[in-house]
Design a protein around this motif. Structure first.
Motif, PDB file in Angstrom:
ATOM      1  N   VAL A  89       0.847  -1.199   0.000  1.00 20.38           N
ATOM      2  CA  VAL A  89       0.000   0.000   0.000  1.00 20.38           C
ATOM      3  C   VAL A  89       0.881   1.247   0.000  1.00 20.38           C
ATOM      4  O   VAL A  89       0.656   2.181  -0.783  1.00 20.38           O
ATOM      5  CB  VAL A  89      -0.955   0.009   1.218  1.00 20.38           C
ATOM      6  N   ALA A  90       1.906   1.262   0.854  1.00 17.05           N
ATOM      7  CA  ALA A  90       2.806   2.433   0.942  1.00 17.05           C
ATOM      8  C   ALA A  90       3.529   2.665  -0.374  1.00 17.05           C
ATOM      9  O   ALA A  90       3.670   3.817  -0.815  1.00 17.05           O
ATOM     10  CB  ALA A  90       3.799   2.238   2.081  1.00 17.05           C
ATOM     11  N   ARG A  91       3.990   1.592  -1.024  1.00 16.44           N
ATOM     12  CA  ARG A  91       4.684   1.748  -2.319  1.00 16.44           C
ATOM     13  C   ARG A  91       3.740   2.303  -3.373  1.00 16.44           C
ATOM     14  O   ARG A  91       4.120   3.179  -4.163  1.00 16.44           O
ATOM     15  CB  ARG A  91       5.258   0.408  -2.783  1.00 16.44           C
ATOM     16  N   VAL A  92       2.504   1.796  -3.393  1.00 17.07           N
ATOM     17  CA  VAL A  92       1.528   2.291  -4.369  1.00 17.07           C
ATOM     18  C   VAL A  92       1.225   3.761  -4.090  1.00 17.07           C
ATOM     19  O   VAL A  92       1.152   4.571  -5.017  1.00 17.07           O
ATOM     20  CB  VAL A  92       0.250   1.428  -4.371  1.00 17.07           C
ATOM     21  N   ARG A  93       1.089   4.136  -2.836  1.00 17.25           N
ATOM     22  CA  ARG A  93       0.835   5.552  -2.494  1.00 17.25           C
ATOM     23  C   ARG A  93       1.973   6.428  -2.991  1.00 17.25           C
ATOM     24  O   ARG A  93       1.745   7.476  -3.596  1.00 17.25           O
ATOM     25  CB  ARG A  93       0.663   5.711  -0.984  1.00 17.25           C
ATOM     26  N   GLU A  94       3.186   5.983  -2.745  1.00 17.51           N
ATOM     27  CA  GLU A  94       4.356   6.760  -3.142  1.00 17.51           C
ATOM     28  C   GLU A  94       4.456   6.907  -4.661  1.00 17.51           C
ATOM     29  O   GLU A  94       4.779   7.981  -5.172  1.00 17.51           O
ATOM     30  CB  GLU A  94       5.621   6.078  -2.605  1.00 17.51           C
ATOM     31  N   GLU A  95       4.160   5.849  -5.391  1.00 14.83           N
ATOM     32  CA  GLU A  95       4.333   5.860  -6.848  1.00 14.83           C
ATOM     33  C   GLU A  95       3.100   6.318  -7.622  1.00 14.83           C
ATOM     34  O   GLU A  95       3.239   6.829  -8.734  1.00 14.83           O
ATOM     35  CB  GLU A  95       4.743   4.465  -7.321  1.00 14.83           C
ATOM     36  N   HIS A  96       1.882   6.133  -7.047  1.00 14.78           N
ATOM     37  CA  HIS A  96       0.672   6.371  -7.839  1.00 14.78           C
ATOM     38  C   HIS A  96      -0.392   7.209  -7.147  1.00 14.78           C
ATOM     39  O   HIS A  96      -1.438   7.468  -7.739  1.00 14.78           O
ATOM     40  CB  HIS A  96       0.075   5.036  -8.278  1.00 14.78           C
ATOM     41  N   GLY A  97      -0.175   7.601  -5.903  1.00 15.09           N
ATOM     42  CA  GLY A  97      -1.097   8.517  -5.254  1.00 15.09           C
ATOM     43  C   GLY A  97      -2.124   7.875  -4.340  1.00 15.09           C
ATOM     44  O   GLY A  97      -2.218   6.651  -4.212  1.00 15.09           O
ATOM     45  N   ASP A  98      -2.897   8.765  -3.713  1.00 14.73           N
ATOM     46  CA  ASP A  98      -3.815   8.350  -2.665  1.00 14.73           C
ATOM     47  C   ASP A  98      -5.002   7.527  -3.145  1.00 14.73           C
ATOM     48  O   ASP A  98      -5.463   6.636  -2.429  1.00 14.73           O
ATOM     49  CB  ASP A  98      -4.325   9.574  -1.906  1.00 14.73           C
ATOM     50  N   VAL A  99      -5.544   7.816  -4.321  1.00 11.70           N
ATOM     51  CA  VAL A  99      -6.709   7.067  -4.804  1.00 11.70           C
ATOM     52  C   VAL A  99      -6.344   5.600  -4.980  1.00 11.70           C
ATOM     53  O   VAL A  99      -7.056   4.706  -4.490  1.00 11.70           O
ATOM     54  CB  VAL A  99      -7.252   7.661  -6.120  1.00 11.70           C
ATOM     55  N   HIS A 100      -5.239   5.335  -5.655  1.00 11.75           N
ATOM     56  CA  HIS A 100      -4.822   3.942  -5.858  1.00 11.75           C
ATOM     57  C   HIS A 100      -4.419   3.300  -4.532  1.00 11.75           C
ATOM     58  O   HIS A 100      -4.729   2.125  -4.287  1.00 11.75           O
ATOM     59  CB  HIS A 100      -3.681   3.861  -6.872  1.00 11.75           C
ATOM     60  N   ALA A 101      -3.779   4.062  -3.654  1.00  9.26           N
ATOM     61  CA  ALA A 101      -3.393   3.517  -2.349  1.00  9.26           C
ATOM     62  C   ALA A 101      -4.626   3.144  -1.527  1.00  9.26           C
ATOM     63  O   ALA A 101      -4.629   2.113  -0.844  1.00  9.26           O
ATOM     64  CB  ALA A 101      -2.527   4.509  -1.591  1.00  9.26           C
ATOM     65  N   ALA A 102      -5.666   3.957  -1.596  1.00  8.98           N
ATOM     66  CA  ALA A 102      -6.900   3.643  -0.865  1.00  8.98           C
ATOM     67  C   ALA A 102      -7.498   2.331  -1.377  1.00  8.98           C
ATOM     68  O   ALA A 102      -7.961   1.498  -0.591  1.00  8.98           O
ATOM     69  CB  ALA A 102      -7.905   4.788  -1.007  1.00  8.98           C
TER      70      ALA A 102
END
Length: 167
Positions: A89-102
């Motif tokens: 989740v943290a990697r996705v947030r860092e690379e692709h933003g909050d919507v994808h991380a959520a």
């Protein structure tokens, strides 16, 4: 517990206990074996006639309960699995933003709580279950999240350095 019992008598005792408990609620159980995965299916006894579920007796399918008996990871390792999935989740947030991380956070909940698996170990069938059932019933995704869900799953597998199953 019956499936993991050491001998047949122990397994039979577990099944009898399960049936007694279900009878208190007027429910019945069966095990559905499909695609090398077993699922315990519980539903009201009133749906059954002569051992067969009668669709005309079903008013509310939400009264049925299904529990995966096979295909899950080791629930004793849940904390490690959850920590691993939260890193994704943290990697996705860092690379692709909050919507994808959520979205991936919801996927992490699903993978850990329902299958005790790292995200990247989810099968195509489990990903379909996530998208078609779990996310719609449990996550209350906003329009932006819902539109991005499939891409978010791909980003999660990319973050885990694994190929996403064709789901």
């Amino acid at each position: 517990m019956a499936r993991e019992a050491v001998d047949d008598d122990e397994a039979d005792a577990y099944r009898a206990d399960r049936d007694d408990q279900l009878a208190d609620f007027d429910y019945t159980a069966r095990v559905r074996e499909a695609d090398a995965a077993a699922t315990l299916v519980l539903h009201p006894a009133e749906w059954v006639e002569d051992g067969t579920v009668r669709p005309d007796r079903i008013e509310d399918t939400d009264r049925a309960i299904e529990v995966a008996l096979a295909g899950t990871g080791d629930p004793d390792e849940w904390a490690d699995v959850d920590a691993h999935n939260r890193e994704i989740v943290a990697r996705v947030r860092e690379e692709h933003g909050d919507v994808h991380a959520a979205n991936v956070d919801v996927l992490a909940d699903f993978a850990g709580n329902h299958y005790a698996k790292p995200i990247e170990d989810l099968t195509a069938a489990e990903l379909r279950e996530f998208a078609d059932d779990y996310a719609t019933r449990n996550a209350w995704l906003d329009d932006e999240q819902a539109a991005a869900l499939a891409q978010s799953v791909r980003y999660a597998f990319d973050a885990a350095k694994e190929r996403v199953p064709d789901w």
